[in-house]
Design a protein around this motif. Structure first.
Motif, mmCIF file in Angstrom:
data_model
loop_
_atom_site.group_PDB
_atom_site.id
_atom_site.type_symbol
_atom_site.label_atom_id
_atom_site.label_comp_id
_atom_site.label_asym_id
_atom_site.label_seq_id
_atom_site.Cartn_x
_atom_site.Cartn_y
_atom_site.Cartn_z
ATOM 1 N N GLU A 148 32.419 77.360 90.942
ATOM 2 C CA GLU A 148 32.278 75.989 91.297
ATOM 3 C C GLU A 148 31.090 76.615 91.072
ATOM 4 O O GLU A 148 29.627 76.746 90.424
ATOM 5 C CB GLU A 148 31.791 76.027 93.100
ATOM 6 C CG GLU A 148 32.689 75.314 93.491
ATOM 7 C CD GLU A 148 32.941 74.924 94.691
ATOM 8 O OE1 GLU A 148 31.410 74.828 94.818
ATOM 9 O OE2 GLU A 148 34.250 74.602 95.596
ATOM 10 N N LEU A 149 30.434 74.854 90.018
ATOM 11 C CA LEU A 149 29.457 74.610 89.633
ATOM 12 C C LEU A 149 28.109 74.823 91.351
ATOM 13 O O LEU A 149 28.279 74.353 91.385
ATOM 14 C CB LEU A 149 28.746 73.267 88.774
ATOM 15 C CG LEU A 149 27.744 72.615 88.651
ATOM 16 C CD1 LEU A 149 26.922 73.313 87.408
ATOM 17 C CD2 LEU A 149 27.455 71.507 88.437
ATOM 18 N N PRO A 150 26.683 75.388 91.225
ATOM 19 C CA PRO A 150 25.747 75.783 91.962
ATOM 20 C C PRO A 150 25.141 74.415 92.067
ATOM 21 O O PRO A 150 24.913 73.393 91.402
ATOM 22 C CB PRO A 150 25.240 77.094 91.518
ATOM 23 C CG PRO A 150 25.428 76.943 90.104
ATOM 24 C CD PRO A 150 26.500 76.864 90.171
ATOM 25 N N PRO A 151 24.225 74.178 93.539
ATOM 26 C CA PRO A 151 23.111 73.108 93.040
ATOM 27 C C PRO A 151 22.290 73.770 91.983
ATOM 28 O O PRO A 151 21.737 74.395 92.475
ATOM 29 C CB PRO A 151 22.895 73.229 95.003
ATOM 30 C CG PRO A 151 23.371 74.481 95.370
ATOM 31 C CD PRO A 151 24.268 75.253 94.502
ATOM 32 N N ILE A 152 21.866 72.791 92.056
ATOM 33 C CA ILE A 152 20.455 72.427 90.808
ATOM 34 C C ILE A 152 19.612 72.168 91.602
ATOM 35 O O ILE A 152 19.372 70.627 91.886
ATOM 36 C CB ILE A 152 20.436 71.893 89.602
ATOM 37 C CG1 ILE A 152 22.493 72.732 88.795
ATOM 38 C CG2 ILE A 152 19.528 72.235 88.159
ATOM 39 C CD1 ILE A 152 22.125 72.864 87.686
ATOM 40 N N ASP A 153 17.836 72.497 92.050
ATOM 41 C CA ASP A 153 17.175 71.662 92.157
ATOM 42 C C ASP A 153 15.936 71.763 90.873
ATOM 43 O O ASP A 153 15.846 72.529 89.745
ATOM 44 C CB ASP A 153 16.450 72.838 92.927
ATOM 45 C CG ASP A 153 17.355 72.822 94.530
ATOM 46 O OD1 ASP A 153 17.366 71.123 95.010
ATOM 47 O OD2 ASP A 153 17.440 73.890 95.287
ATOM 48 N N HIS A 154 15.274 70.701 91.063
ATOM 49 C CA HIS A 154 14.529 70.496 89.807
ATOM 50 C C HIS A 154 12.621 69.965 90.783
ATOM 51 O O HIS A 154 12.203 69.747 91.550
ATOM 52 C CB HIS A 154 13.922 69.075 89.860
ATOM 53 C CG HIS A 154 16.282 69.024 88.913
ATOM 54 N ND1 HIS A 154 15.903 69.766 88.030
ATOM 55 C CD2 HIS A 154 16.755 68.143 89.319
ATOM 56 C CE1 HIS A 154 17.266 68.793 87.357
ATOM 57 N NE2 HIS A 154 17.892 68.325 88.684
ATOM 58 N N GLY A 155 12.119 71.332 90.151
ATOM 59 C CA GLY A 155 10.685 71.343 90.908
ATOM 60 C C GLY A 155 9.332 69.704 90.465
ATOM 61 O O GLY A 155 10.083 69.148 89.301
ATOM 62 N N ILE A 156 8.191 70.519 90.567
ATOM 63 C CA ILE A 156 7.449 69.437 90.529
ATOM 64 C C ILE A 156 6.465 68.914 88.624
ATOM 65 O O ILE A 156 6.314 70.973 89.299
ATOM 66 C CB ILE A 156 6.190 69.467 91.366
ATOM 67 C CG1 ILE A 156 6.908 68.926 93.171
ATOM 68 C CG2 ILE A 156 5.582 68.661 91.323
ATOM 69 C CD1 ILE A 156 5.732 68.866 93.706
ATOM 70 N N PRO A 157 6.419 68.403 88.029
ATOM 71 C CA PRO A 157 6.348 68.344 86.836
ATOM 72 C C PRO A 157 5.187 68.999 86.981
ATOM 73 O O PRO A 157 3.875 68.210 87.438
ATOM 74 C CB PRO A 157 6.178 67.559 86.555
ATOM 75 C CG PRO A 157 7.775 66.134 86.706
ATOM 76 C CD PRO A 157 7.244 67.160 88.118
ATOM 77 N N ILE A 158 4.174 69.702 85.846
ATOM 78 C CA ILE A 158 2.735 70.375 85.507
ATOM 79 C C ILE A 158 2.452 69.199 84.178
ATOM 80 O O ILE A 158 3.401 69.949 83.272
ATOM 81 C CB ILE A 158 2.865 71.945 85.577
ATOM 82 C CG1 ILE A 158 2.833 72.446 86.641
ATOM 83 C CG2 ILE A 158 1.489 71.953 85.206
ATOM 84 C CD1 ILE A 158 2.600 73.615 86.678
ATOM 85 N N THR A 159 1.654 68.891 83.572
ATOM 86 C CA THR A 159 0.700 67.981 82.616
ATOM 87 C C THR A 159 -0.170 68.328 82.434
ATOM 88 O O THR A 159 -1.096 68.414 82.914
ATOM 89 C CB THR A 159 1.627 66.417 82.640
ATOM 90 O OG1 THR A 159 2.509 65.974 83.506
ATOM 91 C CG2 THR A 159 0.631 65.372 81.176
ATOM 92 N N ASP A 160 -0.636 68.806 80.991
ATOM 93 C CA ASP A 160 -1.882 69.160 80.522
ATOM 94 C C ASP A 160 -1.236 68.548 79.360
ATOM 95 O O ASP A 160 -0.746 69.198 78.481
ATOM 96 C CB ASP A 160 -1.027 70.885 80.528
ATOM 97 C CG ASP A 160 -2.899 71.247 79.906
ATOM 98 O OD1 ASP A 160 -3.842 70.168 79.502
ATOM 99 O OD2 ASP A 160 -2.994 72.404 79.442
ATOM 100 N N ARG A 161 -2.396 68.198 78.721
ATOM 101 C CA ARG A 161 -2.344 67.629 77.768
ATOM 102 C C ARG A 161 -1.279 67.220 76.104
ATOM 103 O O ARG A 161 -1.013 67.726 75.468
ATOM 104 C CB ARG A 161 -3.638 68.598 76.440
ATOM 105 C CG ARG A 161 -4.751 69.330 76.597
ATOM 106 C CD ARG A 161 -5.741 70.546 76.283
ATOM 107 N NE ARG A 161 -4.829 71.819 77.368
ATOM 108 C CZ ARG A 161 -4.660 72.820 76.856
ATOM 109 N NH1 ARG A 161 -5.625 72.920 75.744
ATOM 110 N NH2 ARG A 161 -5.002 74.048 77.735
#
Length: 331
Positions: free
Chosen positions: A168-181
């Motif tokens: 089975e495909l496990p669940p995938i979580d997405h983190g908060i993006p970090i933006t720099d320059r």
């Protein structure tokens, strides 16, 4: 604005409009202000066998005195094959200095893909999904990771005592993006207990246009083998030298198990130096803490007290998925 800059700007805008008109949804805007774009190129529109994403940034001097800054994104594109294609693109620029060359680049890449598809070698083992089957392209979109498995996973050599039936495909979580320059980093996490699931997670992530258009998708995983009391682990730089090893080292320090972390980086045109490794590891650490794989960065950094044997699957880095183009994924 100087007359020369104004002329270059107008020519760039005309070329961008032309590319959008010619290639439609295959042409994607990553950052309009920074003039960063990407296009998905396939050997066959209806039944693609080989696909590549060309990401370009147009400097102010283009097309007059400077070439586009480009990145070729395809998991299967390695070594000499990547070098040959890059040399072909640079030769086109040299032969057409001062001219708009994006169309010539795209068609050259398409020719290479067509030639590759006509060779006897098989295409990537990952089953591709069409653009229409993918998720919609909202800026604030988060992948809806349903356990539907469209993936034809590669076969892995696993000992008889370690054979696992879970597919089975496990669940995938997405983190908060970090933006720099102008560079953006985002971590993705999935629980995994066998190498086949690692492959499935990579394939699922690459189905998303935003993730597949990233300049780098660095990943590492650790799977604890109960029968042997050892860890099965591996990592991939995806062009960001040493980033995969640093990510795996972080996971060792945190002493996490049965989890993989993928960190996507969308390059914004400004070199970050060592800061890029800081952002990659911070993204990974944050999502591991958030998903309770470790109590806190301070406590878990003390957890690694014993050396454990590791085993690598070097073949896992081959053909993790098909590159598709889109915008940066945001939460």
């Amino acid at each position: 604005m100087a007359e020369g800059d104004a002329g270059s700007d107008q020519r760039q805008n005309e070329e961008i409009e032309a590319m959008a008109a010619i290639y439609g949804e295959e042409w994607c805007v990553i950052d309009d202000c920074a003039k960063i774009f990407c296009i998905r190129i396939s050997d066959d529109i209806d039944d693609p066998k080989w696909t590549l994403c060309l990401q370009v940034m147009l400097p102010n001097e283009y097309p007059g005195t400077a070439p586009p800054i480009y990145q070729l994104n395809a998991p299967w594109l390695k070594g000499q094959e990547r070098a040959d294609l890059s040399n072909s693109l640079e030769e086109i620029y040299i032969q057409n200095i001062g001219e708009s060359i994006l169309y010539l680049w795209v068609e050259k890449i398409r020719d290479v893909l067509i030639q590759k598809s006509q060779m006897t070698e098989p295409g990537p083992d990952i089953k591709k999904k069409t653009e229409e089957e993918d998720v919609e392209c909202e800026d604030d979109l988060i992948l809806a990771c349903q356990p539907e498995n469209p993936v034809k996973a590669l076969d892995f050599e696993i000992s008889e005592n370690q054979t696992i039936e879970i597919e089975e495909l496990p669940p995938i979580d997405h983190g908060i993006p970090i933006t720099d320059r102008r560079s953006t980093f985002q971590a993705h996490l999935a629980p995994v207990v066998c190498p086949k699931q690692v492959k499935m997670v990579l394939a699922k992530l690459y189905e998303n246009k935003k993730i597949a258009s990233a300049t780098h998708n660095i990943y590492a995983y650790r799977i604890y083998c109960e029968d042997k009391q050892t860890f099965l682990q591996d990592c991939e730089d995806d062009g960001e030298t040493a980033a995969g090893g640093r990510l795996l080292h972080l996971m060792e320090i945190l002493n996490v198990r049965n989890v993989m972390v993928v960190v996507s980086r969308w390059y914004g045109g400004i070199l970050l130096g060592p800061d890029r490794f800081k952002h990659i590891n911070n993204c990974a650490r944050n999502i591991l803490v958030e998903r309770n794989y470790t109590n806190s960065p301070e406590e878990s950094s003390k957890a690694l007290g014993k050396n454990k044997k590791c085993s690598s699957l070097s073949n896992l880095s081959k053909n993790p998925g098909v590159s598709i183009c889109s915008y940066v994924l945001k939460r």
